[in-house]
Design an enzyme around this catalytic site. Sequence first.
Site, PDB file in Angstrom:
ATOM      1  N   HIS A 285      -4.068   7.287  -7.360  1.00  0.00           N
ATOM      2  CA  HIS A 285      -3.757   6.032  -7.039  1.00  0.00           C
ATOM      3  C   HIS A 285      -4.331   5.060  -7.775  1.00  0.00           C
ATOM      4  O   HIS A 285      -5.707   5.124  -7.811  1.00  0.00           O
ATOM      5  CB  HIS A 285      -4.461   6.114  -5.179  1.00  0.00           C
ATOM      6  CG  HIS A 285      -3.469   4.808  -4.514  1.00  0.00           C
ATOM      7  ND1 HIS A 285      -2.922   5.262  -3.908  1.00  0.00           N
ATOM      8  CD2 HIS A 285      -4.711   3.228  -3.835  1.00  0.00           C
ATOM      9  CE1 HIS A 285      -2.882   3.699  -2.249  1.00  0.00           C
ATOM     10  NE2 HIS A 285      -3.405   3.320  -3.065  1.00  0.00           N
ATOM     11  N   HIS A 322     -10.861   1.387   3.783  1.00  0.00           N
ATOM     12  CA  HIS A 322     -11.353   0.301   2.268  1.00  0.00           C
ATOM     13  C   HIS A 322     -11.706  -0.544   3.222  1.00  0.00           C
ATOM     14  O   HIS A 322     -11.381  -1.002   4.421  1.00  0.00           O
ATOM     15  CB  HIS A 322     -10.251   0.104   0.861  1.00  0.00           C
ATOM     16  CG  HIS A 322      -9.315  -0.526   1.833  1.00  0.00           C
ATOM     17  ND1 HIS A 322      -8.079   0.724   2.317  1.00  0.00           N
ATOM     18  CD2 HIS A 322      -8.875  -1.913   1.560  1.00  0.00           C
ATOM     19  CE1 HIS A 322      -6.578  -0.754   2.107  1.00  0.00           C
ATOM     20  NE2 HIS A 322      -6.702  -1.403   2.184  1.00  0.00           N
ATOM     21  N   GLU A 329      -7.416  -9.093   4.190  1.00  0.00           N
ATOM     22  CA  GLU A 329      -6.681  -9.308   3.811  1.00  0.00           C
ATOM     23  C   GLU A 329      -5.358 -10.204   4.682  1.00  0.00           C
ATOM     24  O   GLU A 329      -5.622  -9.045   6.066  1.00  0.00           O
ATOM     25  CB  GLU A 329      -6.344  -7.836   3.560  1.00  0.00           C
ATOM     26  CG  GLU A 329      -7.760  -7.166   2.668  1.00  0.00           C
ATOM     27  CD  GLU A 329      -7.172  -5.485   2.168  1.00  0.00           C
ATOM     28  OE1 GLU A 329      -6.467  -6.158   3.104  1.00  0.00           O
ATOM     29  OE2 GLU A 329      -7.974  -5.837   1.889  1.00  0.00           O
ATOM     30  N   TYR A 338       9.892  -0.307   7.822  1.00  0.00           N
ATOM     31  CA  TYR A 338       8.741  -0.035   9.525  1.00  0.00           C
ATOM     32  C   TYR A 338       9.947   0.083  10.030  1.00  0.00           C
ATOM     33  O   TYR A 338       9.099   0.076  11.151  1.00  0.00           O
ATOM     34  CB  TYR A 338       8.068  -1.761   8.753  1.00  0.00           C
ATOM     35  CG  TYR A 338       7.704  -1.754   7.833  1.00  0.00           C
ATOM     36  CD1 TYR A 338       8.238  -2.768   6.607  1.00  0.00           C
ATOM     37  CD2 TYR A 338       6.406  -0.928   7.066  1.00  0.00           C
ATOM     38  CE1 TYR A 338       7.601  -2.793   5.340  1.00  0.00           C
ATOM     39  CE2 TYR A 338       6.123  -1.364   5.931  1.00  0.00           C
ATOM     40  CZ  TYR A 338       6.386  -1.846   5.454  1.00  0.00           C
ATOM     41  OH  TYR A 338       6.293  -1.953   3.776  1.00  0.00           O
ATOM     42  N   HIS A 360     -10.448  -0.270   6.335  1.00  0.00           N
ATOM     43  CA  HIS A 360      -8.705  -0.517   7.353  1.00  0.00           C
ATOM     44  C   HIS A 360      -8.681   1.045   6.360  1.00  0.00           C
ATOM     45  O   HIS A 360      -9.220   1.013   5.451  1.00  0.00           O
ATOM     46  CB  HIS A 360      -8.476  -1.149   7.392  1.00  0.00           C
ATOM     47  CG  HIS A 360      -8.084  -2.367   6.503  1.00  0.00           C
ATOM     48  ND1 HIS A 360      -9.181  -3.632   6.266  1.00  0.00           N
ATOM     49  CD2 HIS A 360      -7.182  -2.474   5.549  1.00  0.00           C
ATOM     50  CE1 HIS A 360      -8.524  -3.713   5.498  1.00  0.00           C
ATOM     51  NE2 HIS A 360      -7.481  -3.246   4.599  1.00  0.00           N
TER      52      HIS A 360
HETATM   53 FE   LIG Z   1      -6.426  -3.764   2.509  1.00  0.00          FE
END
Ligand SMILES: [Fe+2]
Length: 426
Positions: A285, A322, A329, A338, A360
């Site tokens: 990642h 994170h 954010e 979605y 989150h």
């Molecule tokens: Fe984030």
Amino acid sequence: MAHYQAVGSIPPKRHTQHRRPGRGPKAGELYYEELMGEEGFSSDSSLLYHRNIPSTIVASRVWELPDQSTTPNHPLLPRHLKLHDLFDAKATRAADVVTGRRLVLGNGDVRISYVVAAQPSPWYRNGIGDECVYVERGKASVETVFGSFEVGEGDYVIIPRATTHRWIPKRSTKDPLRAYCIEANSHIAPPKRYLSKYGQLLEHAPYCERDLRQPVGPLLAEDVGADPDEQTDVYIKHRGNGPGGVVGTVHTLPCHPLDVVGWDGCLYPYVFNVRDFEPITGRIHQPPPVHQVFEGWNFVICNFVPRKVDYHPLAIPVPYYHSNVDSDEIMFYVDGDYEARKGSGIGKGSISVHPGGHPHGPQPGATEGSIGVERFDELAVMVDTFRPLDLGEAGLAVDDGVYAMSWSQGLGRPGPGGAGGVHSEG
Ligand SMILES: [Fe+2]
């Protein structure tokens, strides 16, 4: 922008005589040179050559801005704001991009507004900072004193502070013009780490100068069917004692603002399309900053584009949980799969607000579910601010009120609209 451009008629030597050509009554008159410069003329600048004295006004009045008041995000909550609920067909028919934009979130560094607009805007100049307007859907002409742009879906339109311009939506398209307006109190530029010491975009940058569209000009009053001598109102947003330190004034000019016969320099509006952003990918990642596209003072703009994902044999494609401890954010979901979460939360036109101080990441089950996925089909624009954002009237109006609990509903199975699912990085 750092690279030099020259458009239209300019004299060979700066600060020297430049006169109207031809045989008309005004032939031989001097053009009026204007130096437009940033940071006290110690940074980028351009020289513009006007037919008329650029200082001249004949009237001034107050421009009552749309509601700029804000409400703190207190008690602290992550939030889901449904921007597509802000403008129905009637509101769209009446709105323009400048006076119709509604404040979603804001702080002392940046304001995020949204508008769905069918009307041409008045002439406008933001004296507070640069604007980055992301075109979510629809098409428009953007006319500026530097020249014009034809803009459409996925375009970031970067307008430097104090640039006189207007937005004219195209009525022929099936989608109305949807504009996500990021107004800085500072300048907006490519991330500094992608620039050489003299300002060229470096090889490891996800885009380069070729990807940037320049204004087509010169653009004069007669080119847009206007009388060069017609009195014209210019709406100016500027610093003052209104909510958020923002107020408005209308100046009436004795003539049309499109009077620049030529300009040159490194300060001008430009357009970058999100489809030209080359994603940076890896075996495992990649950290969030690889998605950054622009930055301003105390905030950054990132985008998440369709891409191949992590290809280590044991890779987990979705992000880890994170805590972006210094940032709020704000993720604006533009496109992607979605729809899989229809009826439950995040979808096209949604904003998620993940405030600093709140960890989150993926919804329950999404981490395991992402293993083996080879590609993310998503498009999202994110603004991360280094100071907390307050909610504007539009943000309060379309807060779904339930998002904060989405991680806890049905523990052990996916919650409705939980942040950071298979298709969401934010
Ligand atoms: Fe984030």
